[in-house]
Structures are given as C-alpha cells and as structure tokens.
Design a protein around this motif. Sequence first.
Motif, short mmCIF file in Angstrom:
data_model
loop_
_atom_site.label_atom_id
_atom_site.label_comp_id
_atom_site.label_asym_id
_atom_site.label_seq_id
_atom_site.Cartn_x
_atom_site.Cartn_y
_atom_site.Cartn_z
N ALA A 3 31.83 49.54 46.06
CA ALA A 3 32.39 48.45 46.86
C ALA A 3 33.57 47.85 46.13
O ALA A 3 33.50 47.56 44.93
N GLY A 4 34.68 47.69 46.85
CA GLY A 4 35.85 47.07 46.25
C GLY A 4 35.59 45.60 45.97
O GLY A 4 34.87 44.91 46.70
N LYS A 5 36.17 45.11 44.88
CA LYS A 5 35.96 43.72 44.48
C LYS A 5 37.13 42.86 44.94
O LYS A 5 38.29 43.25 44.80
N VAL A 6 36.82 41.70 45.46
CA VAL A 6 37.81 40.68 45.81
C VAL A 6 37.65 39.55 44.80
O VAL A 6 36.58 38.91 44.74
N VAL A 7 38.67 39.30 44.01
CA VAL A 7 38.61 38.26 42.98
C VAL A 7 39.85 37.40 43.08
O VAL A 7 40.88 37.81 43.63
N THR A 8 39.75 36.21 42.53
CA THR A 8 40.92 35.33 42.46
C THR A 8 41.75 35.70 41.24
O THR A 8 41.24 36.22 40.24
N ARG A 9 43.02 35.42 41.30
CA ARG A 9 43.90 35.72 40.18
C ARG A 9 43.53 34.87 38.96
O ARG A 9 43.66 35.30 37.82
N ALA A 10 43.04 33.65 39.20
CA ALA A 10 42.65 32.78 38.08
C ALA A 10 41.47 33.38 37.32
O ALA A 10 41.43 33.36 36.08
N TYR A 11 40.48 33.93 38.06
CA TYR A 11 39.34 34.55 37.39
C TYR A 11 39.79 35.77 36.56
O TYR A 11 39.34 35.97 35.44
N TYR A 12 40.70 36.55 37.10
CA TYR A 12 41.19 37.74 36.38
C TYR A 12 41.90 37.33 35.09
O TYR A 12 41.69 37.95 34.04
N GLU A 13 42.73 36.30 35.14
CA GLU A 13 43.46 35.89 33.96
C GLU A 13 42.53 35.28 32.89
O GLU A 13 42.79 35.42 31.69
N ARG A 14 41.45 34.64 33.31
CA ARG A 14 40.52 34.05 32.35
C ARG A 14 39.64 35.08 31.66
O ARG A 14 39.21 34.88 30.52
N ASN A 15 39.37 36.21 32.33
CA ASN A 15 38.37 37.16 31.83
C ASN A 15 38.94 38.54 31.56
O ASN A 15 38.23 39.55 31.69
N GLN A 16 40.21 38.63 31.20
CA GLN A 16 40.81 39.93 30.93
C GLN A 16 40.19 40.63 29.72
O GLN A 16 40.30 41.86 29.62
N HIS A 17 39.54 39.89 28.84
CA HIS A 17 38.97 40.49 27.64
C HIS A 17 37.49 40.87 27.80
O HIS A 17 36.86 41.35 26.87
N ILE A 18 36.91 40.62 28.98
CA ILE A 18 35.48 40.84 29.21
C ILE A 18 35.31 41.98 30.20
O ILE A 18 36.08 42.14 31.15
N PHE A 19 34.28 42.80 29.99
CA PHE A 19 33.94 43.86 30.93
C PHE A 19 33.41 43.25 32.23
O PHE A 19 32.69 42.25 32.18
N PRO A 20 33.75 43.74 33.41
CA PRO A 20 34.55 44.94 33.64
C PRO A 20 36.04 44.68 33.82
O PRO A 20 36.79 45.61 34.12
N VAL A 21 36.46 43.42 33.66
CA VAL A 21 37.86 43.08 33.93
C VAL A 21 38.77 43.81 32.95
O VAL A 21 39.91 44.18 33.29
#
Length: 330
Positions: A294-312
């Motif tokens: 299933a494709g994931k829908v995420v906010t850009r803020a969540y992506y920028e906060r968790n770039q160092h954590i799996f699975p991001v």
Amino acid sequence: PKVMCAHYKGTNADGNRAAKLARERESQKQKFEKLKQAIYDENKGGLKSMDKAFTTHSTAVEDRFKASTVGLVTAADFKRKRELAEQAIMNEKKIRERALKKIRKRRKKDRKKALSALSFDAEDPDEDENESSKIKESVRKKPKLKSKKCPFVDTSFLPDKAREEEEANLKQKLRREWKERQEIMKKEMIDVTYSYWDGTGHRRMIRVEKGMTISKFLERCRRDLCDEFHELRGVSAENLMYIKEDVIIPHSYTFYDLIVSKARGKSGPLFHFDVHDDVRLVQDTRIEKDESHAGKVVTRAYYERNQHIFPVNRWEIYDPSKTYEKYTIR
C-alpha cells in the motif's frame, strides 16, 4: 610624310547589287506606309460616317419627341412619349456598340492579312496576351504524365510523392487512433489502496481514474482523511507526499504513466495498486515479484522530521532511469 591607306570599295557588280537592294527596301517601305495610311483612312472614315448616321438618327428622335409634345399634353402622355424616346436612344446605342465591335474585328483581320507577307511585326499586343493566357490555361489543365517504370524493378527506395502522402495520411490516422485509445484508458477507473502514515499505518481505499495526477489524488485523500485526522485540515496537497515501494512519486505523474511504463520501485512494482504481504520479509529478497504494498500518504513535515528513522531513511525521489536489482532491509 603621312602614309594614306587605300579603302577597297568592291567591284562595280557589288556596288550595283547594293544599290538594287537599297531600292527594293525603299520600295517595300513606301508600299507599307501607303497600306498603313489606307487602312487608317478607311477605319477613320467608317467610324465618322457611322457617328454621323447615329447622331442624325438621335437628333431625329429628339425632334419627333419635341414635335409630339408641343401644346397642351397630359402628364401621362408626356411621360409615355418620353419613355419611348429614351428607349429608342438606348436601342440606338446598343446597335452602335455592336457595329463598332464588328468593325474592330474586321480591321484586325484585314491588318493580319495585309501584313502577313511583310517582315514587320504589327500584331496586336492584346491578342498576344490573350493567346499566351490561353496557352498557359491549356498547359495548366493538361494532366501530368507519370514516368513509365519497369514493373520488375524494385523502386521502393526511390522518392514517390503519392506514396509519401499516403504514408503520411496513414501515420496521422494511426496517431489519432492511438490518442483516442489512450484517452479511453485514462478514463478507466481503478481501486487504489493507500495508508496514511503518521508513524503507524491507517489503511484506506479510494476509486480514481487512471489519468488522475498524484497531486489530485493526494487532495482526494486529504478530503477523506481530514474528518478523522484534524491536523490535515490546514494542509494542502502540495505539502503531502505519496510514497510507493520506497520511492517518492512526483506530483506531476499520473497512475496511467506508471502503468504504461511498468515502473518499478525499490521493493516492488509501481503499476500495481492492490496489497500483498511484505515480500522482503516472507520471501527471498533477491527475487523480483509483481507484488506490491500500500502506498503511503505522509505530510512533508513528518518526512523532514524523521529522515533518519526507518522506513523514512529508505525513501528517495523516483527516477525512471534508475533500476533496483536487489531488495534489502537496512
């Protein structure tokens, strides 16, 4: 002393021959001038006599009209007699024009006949233009003859205008048919399973057209999710991201683009939107399968906060020129 050179004038026979030729040329010139003057006098006299005849007739018509309207005459009679007089004058003008045309035609014929034996070019320029225009029209109307070819020789490599036009029309027709088929395919509906990801998955399903862009798809998802997830009410589609098989799909792509190109991500195909188990956990990760997540829908803020954590930390921008040979879990 000054040296004088003698000038040779020829024999007496040469002189007599030259004098004879000069007399003949002068005689021909005089004959031509007399003939030209005679034709001019004849045409001038004919036109003058005709003008006099028609002028006299017109004057007679006017005199008769004046004589018939002397004294007391009713308005109706005056008007009728005036119309008759005007009609007679109009008929006279028409007859005069016809006569003038006949005289001009006869004059041209006589001039051609009289001057055909002479070496002078006295043709009418108007006739030359008419003849040249007729010749051009006949040449233009004449069909072009195709060059004859041997039927046993392959001439497909030679330029052929008719064949090239036929091929161009066929290509245009096929191009239109292909575009029509693509438009029909873009309007087909598909079911897309996606998961809103905020650290945990919230799976949903939505029905969209194949031609819908990722940007419009994210806006549809936001509308479906904002009642349950209030933080999405103030977020626009530009601040949402769609991640499929660990690659970030740009907003300008459509589902149709992914399906037609059979695009692949890091952990599965991008052209399947149904859901299967994680192939990286239950099967050999070195074997590529047509199973998707299933494709994931995420906010850009969540992506920028968790770039160092799996699975991001595995996600990357989709690059159609890049191929993923192995699936691995960090």
